[in-house]
Design a protein around this motif. Structure first.
Motif, PDB file in Angstrom:
ATOM      1  N   THR A   1       2.182   3.614   9.949  1.00  0.00           N
ATOM      2  CA  THR A   1       1.493   2.419   9.464  1.00  0.00           C
ATOM      3  C   THR A   1       2.368   1.173   9.437  1.00  0.00           C
TER       4      THR A   1
ATOM      5  N   LYS B   1      -3.924  -1.098   6.668  1.00  0.00           N
ATOM      6  CA  LYS B   1      -3.288  -0.048   5.860  1.00  0.00           C
ATOM      7  C   LYS B   1      -4.244   0.486   4.809  1.00  0.00           C
TER       8      LYS B   1
ATOM      9  N   ASP C   1      -2.183  -5.430   6.113  1.00  0.00           N
ATOM     10  CA  ASP C   1      -2.545  -4.883   4.805  1.00  0.00           C
ATOM     11  C   ASP C   1      -3.972  -4.341   4.797  1.00  0.00           C
TER      12      ASP C   1
ATOM     13  N   TYR D   1       0.800  -1.207   0.000  1.00  0.00           N
ATOM     14  CA  TYR D   1       0.000   0.000   0.000  1.00  0.00           C
ATOM     15  C   TYR D   1       0.837   1.263   0.000  1.00  0.00           C
ATOM     16  N   GLN D   2       2.153   1.123  -0.091  1.00  0.00           N
ATOM     17  CA  GLN D   2       3.004   2.292  -0.227  1.00  0.00           C
ATOM     18  C   GLN D   2       2.647   3.027  -1.519  1.00  0.00           C
TER      19      GLN D   2
ATOM     20  N   TYR E   1      -5.528   4.296   4.733  1.00  0.00           N
ATOM     21  CA  TYR E   1      -5.382   5.134   3.554  1.00  0.00           C
ATOM     22  C   TYR E   1      -6.709   5.782   3.172  1.00  0.00           C
TER      23      TYR E   1
ATOM     24  N   GLN F   1       4.279   6.584   6.729  1.00  0.00           N
ATOM     25  CA  GLN F   1       4.851   5.241   6.636  1.00  0.00           C
ATOM     26  C   GLN F   1       5.251   4.720   8.008  1.00  0.00           C
TER      27      GLN F   1
END
Length: 119
Positions: free
Chosen positions: A24, A32, A29, A2-3, A36, A21
Motif C-alpha cells: 500500500t 488505502k 489515503d 491508515y497504518q 483496508y 504496508q
C-alpha cells in the motif's frame, strides 16, 4: 494515517503487516482506506484456520482447504479423510503458513480491486 487500521487487526503477524504496508506504499489515503475495507473482509486469521483444521479430526476433513480457496485439495481431503489424517496433522502444524499464504494472495487481490475502483 491508515497504518493504525492494520494495527487494529490483533492477529496480524509482522510478516503480514510488512507485506500489506509494502503493497500500500503507493496508494493515496482514499485508496488505502478502500484497500483496508476490502482486505479486512477477505483475510483469514491463523486461529480461524486452526479451528477449521481441528474440525477435520471430528467432522469433515479439509474444511480449512476450502476456506483458503484450495478447492481441489479440499475435495481430496474430504474423499480421503484428510489423507488418512496425516494431511490434517500437517495442516495443524502449518496453520500459520496456510493463513499467511492465503492472506498474501488476498492482499494482492485487494490491491488490484482498489486500483481498478478508486482513482
Amino acid at each position: 494515517m491508515y497504518q493504525q487500521h492494520y494495527m487494529n487487526i490483533s492477529d496480524m503477524t509482522m510478516e503480514e503487516m510488512a507485506f500489506v504496508q509494502q503493497a500500500t506504499n503507493d496508494l493515496s489515503d482514499e485508496q488505502k482506506q478502500y484497500f483496508y475495507m476490502v482486505y479486512s473482509g477477505k483475510r483469514r486469521s491463523p486461529q480461524e484456520i486452526l479451528i477449521y483444521t481441528l474440525l477435520g479430526f471430528v467432522l469433515i476433513a479439509g474444511v480449512q482447504r476450502f476456506l483458503t480457496g484450495q478447492i481441489v485439495m479440499g475435495i481430496f481431503y474430504v474423499l480421503t479423510g484428510g489423507f488418512c489424517l496425516i494431511g490434517t496433522i500437517v495442516d495443524l502444524v502449518n496453520h500459520r503458513s496456510l493463513a499467511t499464504e492465503y492472506n498474501q494472495k488476498m492482499a494482492y487481490e485487494s490491491f488490484q480491486i482498489t486500483k481498478m475502483n478508486v482513482k
